[in-house]
Design a protein around this motif. Structure first.
Motif, short mmCIF file in Angstrom:
data_model
loop_
_atom_site.label_atom_id
_atom_site.label_comp_id
_atom_site.label_asym_id
_atom_site.label_seq_id
_atom_site.Cartn_x
_atom_site.Cartn_y
_atom_site.Cartn_z
N UNK A 161 0.81 -1.21 0.00
CA UNK A 161 0.00 0.00 0.00
C UNK A 161 0.84 1.25 0.00
N UNK A 162 1.90 1.25 0.78
CA UNK A 162 2.79 2.42 0.81
C UNK A 162 3.48 2.61 -0.53
N UNK A 163 3.84 1.52 -1.18
CA UNK A 163 4.51 1.61 -2.48
C UNK A 163 3.57 2.21 -3.53
N UNK A 164 2.29 1.80 -3.51
CA UNK A 164 1.32 2.35 -4.47
C UNK A 164 1.13 3.84 -4.24
N UNK A 165 1.10 4.27 -2.97
CA UNK A 165 0.93 5.69 -2.67
C UNK A 165 2.14 6.52 -3.05
N UNK A 166 3.32 5.92 -2.92
CA UNK A 166 4.53 6.66 -3.25
C UNK A 166 4.76 6.77 -4.75
N UNK A 167 4.22 5.86 -5.50
CA UNK A 167 4.43 5.85 -6.96
C UNK A 167 3.09 6.10 -7.66
N UNK A 168 2.52 7.29 -7.42
CA UNK A 168 1.17 7.60 -7.88
C UNK A 168 1.03 7.55 -9.39
N UNK A 169 1.99 8.10 -10.11
CA UNK A 169 1.87 8.16 -11.57
C UNK A 169 1.88 6.77 -12.18
N UNK A 170 2.77 5.92 -11.69
CA UNK A 170 2.84 4.56 -12.23
C UNK A 170 1.62 3.74 -11.79
N UNK A 171 1.12 4.03 -10.59
CA UNK A 171 -0.10 3.35 -10.15
C UNK A 171 -1.28 3.75 -11.03
N UNK A 172 -1.36 5.06 -11.36
CA UNK A 172 -2.44 5.53 -12.24
C UNK A 172 -2.34 4.90 -13.62
N UNK A 173 -1.12 4.76 -14.15
CA UNK A 173 -0.95 4.13 -15.45
C UNK A 173 -1.37 2.66 -15.41
N UNK A 197 4.68 -5.11 -17.99
CA UNK A 197 4.74 -3.92 -17.13
C UNK A 197 5.35 -4.27 -15.78
N UNK A 198 4.90 -5.37 -15.17
CA UNK A 198 5.44 -5.78 -13.87
C UNK A 198 6.91 -6.15 -13.98
N UNK A 199 7.28 -6.80 -15.08
CA UNK A 199 8.70 -7.14 -15.27
C UNK A 199 9.56 -5.88 -15.34
N UNK A 200 9.08 -4.84 -16.03
CA UNK A 200 9.82 -3.58 -16.08
C UNK A 200 9.89 -2.93 -14.70
N UNK A 201 8.80 -3.01 -13.93
CA UNK A 201 8.82 -2.44 -12.59
C UNK A 201 9.81 -3.17 -11.69
#
Length: 428
Positions: free
Chosen positions: A8-20, A303-307
């Motif tokens: 959850x913290x990772x999703x909040x910290x990476x808002x732009x990538x989460x939105x994509x 996408x996950x592999x790139x992340x």
């Protein structure tokens, strides 16, 4: 720290990538939902078309009676049926049509033909006039009133041709009297409808009962009153749901009528021409679901592999701190699944707002001809209804979670091969 909380913290910290990632998931879930909705709508439309259009089975047998037809028509396989019982009748109190062309052969021939002209009306006993081919295909139309229906059984009613009605100034609601073939009975008939036969009057002399304007349609019971002896059915048409049921109906017909000695003809051309386009829509929708599911798993996996590649340093630190590798894979799975659930909700909202319009566009283009053809035959097929149902949303959610699991577990295999020392050395 718990890996779920860390996700959850990772999703909040990476808002732009989460939105994509959310946008990608919304597109995938919307397309999946569209496929399921089209499948359901096409299945519903196909079932309605099968009920209305169906397959016509024509049975002919010497000595076939209306009672035998009724017994076969009571089968669960039969949606509608219509026997046709032709008789001749005379007119009383109104004037039948006569041929405008001169009679050949002179006076002597006229005397010889007098007996043939005794009963100038051609009366057809039917149960459901809408099932007669001229009426069902729209070439013959009811211009006033209605046709003969099963509810008319036991009532003396008639549908007459427009030319006969115009000559005698008859309209729906009037009463006419017809005389039986043996001349012993007069039956009063209430005119409930007037039809228009497109057949032109013959240019040469024709016997009155052969003129299209002298045709009447009455219930089968009324025709039996006008006939003499045991009135037999010339043919009976049974409407069933599909060609698969024709063989079952044939077995029942053999049990009832005896093996052999009767004609059994299946006419499924209208069914094939009008129902198969709808079936193709359902098949296409099913193909959409599979293609989108596979493509979605592939895209999200990349996408996950790139992340994972971008977050090697983070993974190295966590591994150096003693974090289990399976928890790192679980963190990525939770991150993707947390994005998938709101994506399903957004897809359901989009489907409820635009699903009907999109479904109408595709179903009308692929299945418009069947519906129009059925309408021309006097049938009524309800418009395809595309609505978001909990079952469809549940399927999309299940596939979405499956895609999120596959798209994280497969690239996550690489995490199991990582070692913190080599990762940290590469990032220095």
């Amino acid at each position: 720290m718990n890996f779920v909380k860390r996700a959850g913290m990772s999703l909040g910290a990476r808002k732009s990538k989460t939105a994509a990632l959310l946008a990608i998931f919304v597109v995938i879930c919307t397309l999946l939902l569209a496929g399921f909705l089209l499948q359901v709508a096409a299945a519903r439309l196909e079932a309605d078309a099968q009920r209305v259009i169906g397959v016509d089975v024509t049975v002919r047998k010497k000595g076939l009676t209306s009672a035998l037809v009724d017994r076969l028509g009571a089968s669960d396989l039969v949606h509608r049926y219509n026997p046709e019982l032709p008789v001749r009748a005379g007119a009383r109190g109104f004037t039948p049509l006569t041929s405008h062309a001169p009679k050949p052969g002179g006076t002597g021939a006229g005397k010889r033909k007098r007996g043939a002209e005794k009963d100038p009306l051609s009366v057809n006993g039917v149960r459901d006039s809408d099932m007669l081919l001229p009426f069902s295909y729209g070439s013959t139309k009811i211009t006033a009133g209605r046709g003969i229906t099963p509810a008319d059984a036991g009532h003396d009613v008639a549908v007459i041709e427009q030319r006969l009605a115009e000559k005698n100034h008859l309209k729906a609601g009037d009463t006419v009297q017809v005389r039986s073939e043996d001349g012993k009975r007069n039956v009063p008939l209430t005119v409930v409808g007037i039809f228009q036969d497109p057949t032109q009057d013959p240019t040469r002399w024709t016997r009155p009962h052969e003129l299209p304007g002298n045709t009447l349609y009455v219930p089968v019971g009324t025709a039996q009153q006008l006939g003499t002896g045991i009135a037999t059915v010339s043919e009976a048409v049974f409407k069933i749901g599909s060609t698969d049921r024709a063989e079952q109906l044939h077995v029942e017909a053999e049990r009832l009528l005896g093996k052999g000695g009767f004609g059994f003809r299946v006419n499924d051309k209208a069914y094939r021409d009008q129902v198969r386009p709808i079936q193709r829509v359902g098949t296409f929708a099913g193909l959409i679901v599979w293609v989108i599911a596979l493509a979605g798993a592939l895209i999200l996996g990349l996408v996950v592999a790139l992340q994972i590649r971008e977050r090697r340093a983070e993974l190295g630190v966590l591994l150096a701190m003693g974090e289990k590798k399976w928890k790192l894979v679980g963190q990525h799975a939770v991150e993707v699944a947390a994005v998938a659930l709101p994506a399903v909700a957004l897809a359901a909202l989009a489907g409820s707002l635009a699903g009907q319009h999109a479904g109408d566009a595709l179903l009308d283009r692929q299945a418009g001809k069947p519906v129009a053809a059925a309408g021309a035959r006097g049938a009524e097929i309800a418009p395809a209804e595309v609505r978001v149902e909990p079952a469809a949303v549940g399927k999309v959610a299940g596939i979405g979670l499956g895609i999120s699991l596959v798209s994280t577990v497969v690239p996550g295999i690489g995490i199991l091969r990582l070692y913190p020392r080599s990762i940290l050395a590469d990032t220095e």
